[in-house]
Each structure stands twice: as structure tokens, then as C-alpha cells.
Design an enzyme around this catalytic site. Sequence first.
Site, PDB file in Angstrom:
ATOM      1  N   GLU A 203      -6.860   6.776  -9.652  1.00  0.00           N
ATOM      2  CA  GLU A 203      -6.373   5.819  -8.658  1.00  0.00           C
ATOM      3  C   GLU A 203      -6.915   6.198  -7.288  1.00  0.00           C
ATOM      4  O   GLU A 203      -6.739   7.329  -6.825  1.00  0.00           O
ATOM      5  CB  GLU A 203      -4.851   5.741  -8.605  1.00  0.00           C
ATOM      6  CG  GLU A 203      -4.389   4.743  -7.552  1.00  0.00           C
ATOM      7  CD  GLU A 203      -2.975   4.220  -7.734  1.00  0.00           C
ATOM      8  OE1 GLU A 203      -2.357   3.828  -6.737  1.00  0.00           O
ATOM      9  OE2 GLU A 203      -2.493   4.210  -8.886  1.00  0.00           O
TER      10      GLU A 203
ATOM     11  N   GLU B   4      -6.555  10.644  -2.253  1.00  0.00           N
ATOM     12  CA  GLU B   4      -5.958  10.106  -1.035  1.00  0.00           C
ATOM     13  C   GLU B   4      -6.372  10.988   0.136  1.00  0.00           C
ATOM     14  O   GLU B   4      -6.732  12.165  -0.071  1.00  0.00           O
ATOM     15  CB  GLU B   4      -4.427  10.079  -1.215  1.00  0.00           C
ATOM     16  CG  GLU B   4      -3.606   9.586  -0.045  1.00  0.00           C
ATOM     17  CD  GLU B   4      -3.941   8.174   0.361  1.00  0.00           C
ATOM     18  OE1 GLU B   4      -4.639   8.047   1.387  1.00  0.00           O
ATOM     19  OE2 GLU B   4      -3.536   7.218  -0.324  1.00  0.00           O
TER      20      GLU B   4
ATOM     21  N   ASP C 208      -7.021  -1.820   2.262  1.00  0.00           N
ATOM     22  CA  ASP C 208      -7.075  -2.431   3.583  1.00  0.00           C
ATOM     23  C   ASP C 208      -7.954  -3.676   3.514  1.00  0.00           C
ATOM     24  O   ASP C 208      -9.112  -3.601   3.104  1.00  0.00           O
ATOM     25  CB  ASP C 208      -7.649  -1.429   4.585  1.00  0.00           C
ATOM     26  CG  ASP C 208      -7.365  -1.823   6.028  1.00  0.00           C
ATOM     27  OD1 ASP C 208      -7.467  -3.020   6.337  1.00  0.00           O
ATOM     28  OD2 ASP C 208      -7.050  -0.933   6.828  1.00  0.00           O
TER      29      ASP C 208
ATOM     30  N   THR D 192       5.833  -3.017  -6.425  1.00  0.00           N
ATOM     31  CA  THR D 192       6.423  -2.229  -5.357  1.00  0.00           C
ATOM     32  C   THR D 192       7.459  -3.051  -4.590  1.00  0.00           C
ATOM     33  O   THR D 192       7.492  -4.278  -4.670  1.00  0.00           O
ATOM     34  CB  THR D 192       5.357  -1.750  -4.363  1.00  0.00           C
ATOM     35  OG1 THR D 192       4.862  -2.873  -3.623  1.00  0.00           O
ATOM     36  CG2 THR D 192       4.212  -1.072  -5.090  1.00  0.00           C
ATOM     37  N   LYS D 193       8.258  -2.345  -3.785  1.00  0.00           N
ATOM     38  CA  LYS D 193       9.257  -3.043  -2.974  1.00  0.00           C
ATOM     39  C   LYS D 193       8.569  -3.944  -1.951  1.00  0.00           C
ATOM     40  O   LYS D 193       9.066  -5.024  -1.633  1.00  0.00           O
ATOM     41  CB  LYS D 193      10.172  -2.043  -2.274  1.00  0.00           C
ATOM     42  CG  LYS D 193       9.487  -1.113  -1.291  1.00  0.00           C
ATOM     43  CD  LYS D 193      10.487  -0.157  -0.643  1.00  0.00           C
ATOM     44  CE  LYS D 193       9.801   0.768   0.345  1.00  0.00           C
ATOM     45  NZ  LYS D 193      10.762   1.715   0.976  1.00  0.00           N
ATOM     46  N   PHE D 194       7.401  -3.524  -1.454  1.00  0.00           N
ATOM     47  CA  PHE D 194       6.667  -4.335  -0.498  1.00  0.00           C
ATOM     48  C   PHE D 194       6.151  -5.611  -1.158  1.00  0.00           C
ATOM     49  O   PHE D 194       6.215  -6.695  -0.603  1.00  0.00           O
ATOM     50  CB  PHE D 194       5.499  -3.543   0.079  1.00  0.00           C
ATOM     51  CG  PHE D 194       5.902  -2.293   0.784  1.00  0.00           C
ATOM     52  CD1 PHE D 194       6.408  -2.346   2.078  1.00  0.00           C
ATOM     53  CD2 PHE D 194       5.797  -1.064   0.169  1.00  0.00           C
ATOM     54  CE1 PHE D 194       6.792  -1.182   2.747  1.00  0.00           C
ATOM     55  CE2 PHE D 194       6.168   0.105   0.821  1.00  0.00           C
ATOM     56  CZ  PHE D 194       6.667   0.039   2.111  1.00  0.00           C
TER      57      PHE D 194
END
Length: 265
Positions: free
Chosen positions: A97, A122, A171, A244-246
Site C-alpha cells: 500500500e 509512508e 492527493d 473510512t469514516k471520511f
Amino acid sequence: MSQHPNTNDNIDSNVTTDAPVTSSTNPEESKHIRIVNTFMKRRTHMNKNAELALTDPVFAEYLVNNGLGDGNLEGIDDLRTLFADTPNGSEAPLTLEIGFGLGDSFIEMAAAEPTRNFVGIEVHEPGIGKCAYMAGTQNLHNVKIINGDAIQLLKQLPENHIDRIQLYFPDPWQKKRHYKRRFVNPERMAIVTRGLKQGGWFHTATDWEHYAFWMVDVLDAFKGLSNKAGAGHFTDRPDFRPMTKFERRGIERGHGVWDLIYIKD
């Protein structure tokens, strides 16, 4: 899998420029500020759990390189060997990922598929720490975390190495003059595809409609990948990608989310 402002797309187009800054003992500050062409790094508060995971040897097994360092990838040239001494071994299915943000969905996926190995890369130190903390407290044996530039990592890995590469909510670089910074372009996809096994997947998702159709145009035209849903089409969110919560909040507000899965021919 964070949303915007985003920490998920940690890709450099070709070169990562390191600009030295004054050294600090603050664990929220890395040794260098990296200028990464497709990722806008933003400072985020590091909580105590994340700081603990980056400094306590108990969590060291999850951190392939220095989570607080400058993303030195030297010597990381085979992801499978990272799991040689784990229950799954080095031959288990392997997912990479790119830009896992704070790691919530990445860890949820790893916990749901214990026989699959997961590597996350990341550049966001609080996310690296939080992800390592969650992996350790859940006693996962199929997770490794790398600090650094994903494109550079992919360049130094073997060909036909990875079963799935996933990039969630990168992004979108909304301004036209910044489109060149978007992760999905032919040059970067050539590097991604090289690392995939035949039959392997590149899976991406976005909540920006323009970027979604941009990706369809680029990927449908890219030789070596086939759209799982058929040319010009998006796929339904697969069960293995957690919401996801978003994402849930956005859907409740009427925002769209688009998934794309491409298979290496």
C-alpha cells in the site's frame, strides 16, 4: 486512508530532494524536509502511542527502516524476504500500500487477511508510528512498514514481485498547473506495472471526480494493464477495502467515490 488534506500519496516523480534543516530532538520532526513532487507533506500532531511505537523496541519488528529518519531505502530490494521468519513466510500473497495515511484501513485489511502479507510505505511520521502501534497491539505478524518514497522503492525491487499494489485517496492536485504531480501518469505506472506479478492488481480509489476520470483515461490507454470492470468503467468498492469514516461522511453528504482495479496482462 486519510482524506484531504492528504497524507496518502508519498510518491516522488523521479527524484526526492532533501533539504537539510536544523536537527531536533522533537520526534515530530524528521532529519530532513523532503520535497516530494506528488505529495504535500503537512505537519500533524503525533500522539503518545505513535511516539511510543517509533521509540520502543517492542514495535521494532514492524519498522523496516527508521520511522523518524529521512526515508533511507538503501538495502530494501526484496519485500518478500521481510517475512521470511514470520508464520506466513516469504511466498504468501503480497500487498503493497502506497501512502497509508494514519494506517487504520491498512491495519484493518491486514487483520482481515492474516495469510496475506502487507507492506505499507509512508513518509508521514505520525502515521508510521500509529500504524506500527496498531499492528503491535493487535499482535499482527503480516505487517511491515517502510518510511520513504514509494517510486524509489519500486525501482529497486525485482520485476514481477508484488501481487497487489494499492493507492487509496491520493492527493488530487486540483489545479491544472499541478496535474503533472498526480500519481497516475504513464511514467509512474510503468514503474508500478513492472513490480506487479502477471495477473496482479493495481487498485486505486478517489473521491475527486475529475481525478477519477483522469485515471480512467490514463490507465485504459496504458499498455500492459486491463480494466477489471471493462474499459471506461469503474468497479464497485470491493469488500476487502474498508470504508473510512471520511468516506462514509462524504457519501452522506452526496460526494462520490470511485474505485478502479487494473490487472497486469
